[in-house]
Design an enzyme around this catalytic site. Sequence first.
Site, PDB file in Angstrom:
ATOM      1  N   HIS A  77      48.523  33.824  41.819  1.00  0.00           N
ATOM      2  CA  HIS A  77      47.260  33.737  42.544  1.00  0.00           C
ATOM      3  C   HIS A  77      46.682  32.322  42.505  1.00  0.00           C
ATOM      4  O   HIS A  77      46.996  31.535  41.616  1.00  0.00           O
ATOM      5  CB  HIS A  77      46.257  34.734  41.962  1.00  0.00           C
ATOM      6  CG  HIS A  77      46.590  36.151  42.287  1.00  0.00           C
ATOM      7  ND1 HIS A  77      45.839  37.202  41.829  1.00  0.00           N
ATOM      8  CD2 HIS A  77      47.581  36.692  43.037  1.00  0.00           C
ATOM      9  CE1 HIS A  77      46.358  38.337  42.279  1.00  0.00           C
ATOM     10  NE2 HIS A  77      47.413  38.053  43.006  1.00  0.00           N
ATOM     11  N   GLU A  79      43.753  31.124  41.739  1.00  0.00           N
ATOM     12  CA  GLU A  79      42.962  30.767  40.565  1.00  0.00           C
ATOM     13  C   GLU A  79      43.868  30.333  39.417  1.00  0.00           C
ATOM     14  O   GLU A  79      43.628  29.315  38.764  1.00  0.00           O
ATOM     15  CB  GLU A  79      42.099  31.938  40.088  1.00  0.00           C
ATOM     16  CG  GLU A  79      41.192  32.517  41.148  1.00  0.00           C
ATOM     17  CD  GLU A  79      41.818  33.691  41.903  1.00  0.00           C
ATOM     18  OE1 GLU A  79      42.955  33.564  42.411  1.00  0.00           O
ATOM     19  OE2 GLU A  79      41.159  34.733  41.993  1.00  0.00           O
ATOM     20  N   CYS A 103      41.065  38.777  40.555  1.00  0.00           N
ATOM     21  CA  CYS A 103      41.559  40.028  39.987  1.00  0.00           C
ATOM     22  C   CYS A 103      41.424  39.985  38.464  1.00  0.00           C
ATOM     23  O   CYS A 103      41.057  38.958  37.884  1.00  0.00           O
ATOM     24  CB  CYS A 103      43.026  40.235  40.377  1.00  0.00           C
ATOM     25  SG  CYS A 103      44.173  39.114  39.520  1.00  0.00           S
ATOM     26  N   CYS A 106      43.596  37.196  36.753  1.00  0.00           N
ATOM     27  CA  CYS A 106      43.008  35.861  36.910  1.00  0.00           C
ATOM     28  C   CYS A 106      41.730  35.738  36.086  1.00  0.00           C
ATOM     29  O   CYS A 106      41.452  34.668  35.538  1.00  0.00           O
ATOM     30  CB  CYS A 106      42.757  35.554  38.382  1.00  0.00           C
ATOM     31  SG  CYS A 106      44.299  35.275  39.291  1.00  0.00           S
TER      32      CYS A 106
END
Length: 159
Positions: A77, A79, A103, A106
């Site tokens: 992801h 992040e 999420c 993360c």
Amino acid sequence: MKREGYIKWDEYFMGIAKLSGMRSKDPNTQVGACIVSEDNKILSMGYNGFPIGCSDDEFPWAREGSMLETKYAFVTHSELNAILNYRGGSLVGSKLYVSLFPCNECAKAIIQAGIKEIVYETDKYADTPSNIASKRMLDAAGIKYTLYEPTGRKIELEV
């Protein structure tokens, strides 16, 4: 007199996060992130994609199927990419601008990195267990998260 109508910090950094997301090759979801210091200096950026060395042509982009037939087992992801891309030392006290609410996985990395604030553009998965868990951890860790308030300004680039 100074020029009026210049973009504000939140517009600037969210714009950079969204521009970073445009690097993603994901056919369904392009997410970008930008990490900023307390004095408004860009520290790192990231977007969702496969890890270095994992070919965008050989790994799956599918959303449906068994775990190993979909992107979910393989994509990093935005992040986490932004956190891992940082080479300058500590991210303690920094702010994360991201185009999609983080999420739970993360959120763990955000907490561990010492990021203290998140500005997000959308929370389209708000009612999922992953995002509920994310908010629970962020709240427990005292991390502020704020929905970005768009100004309605349209920014166009000709490249």
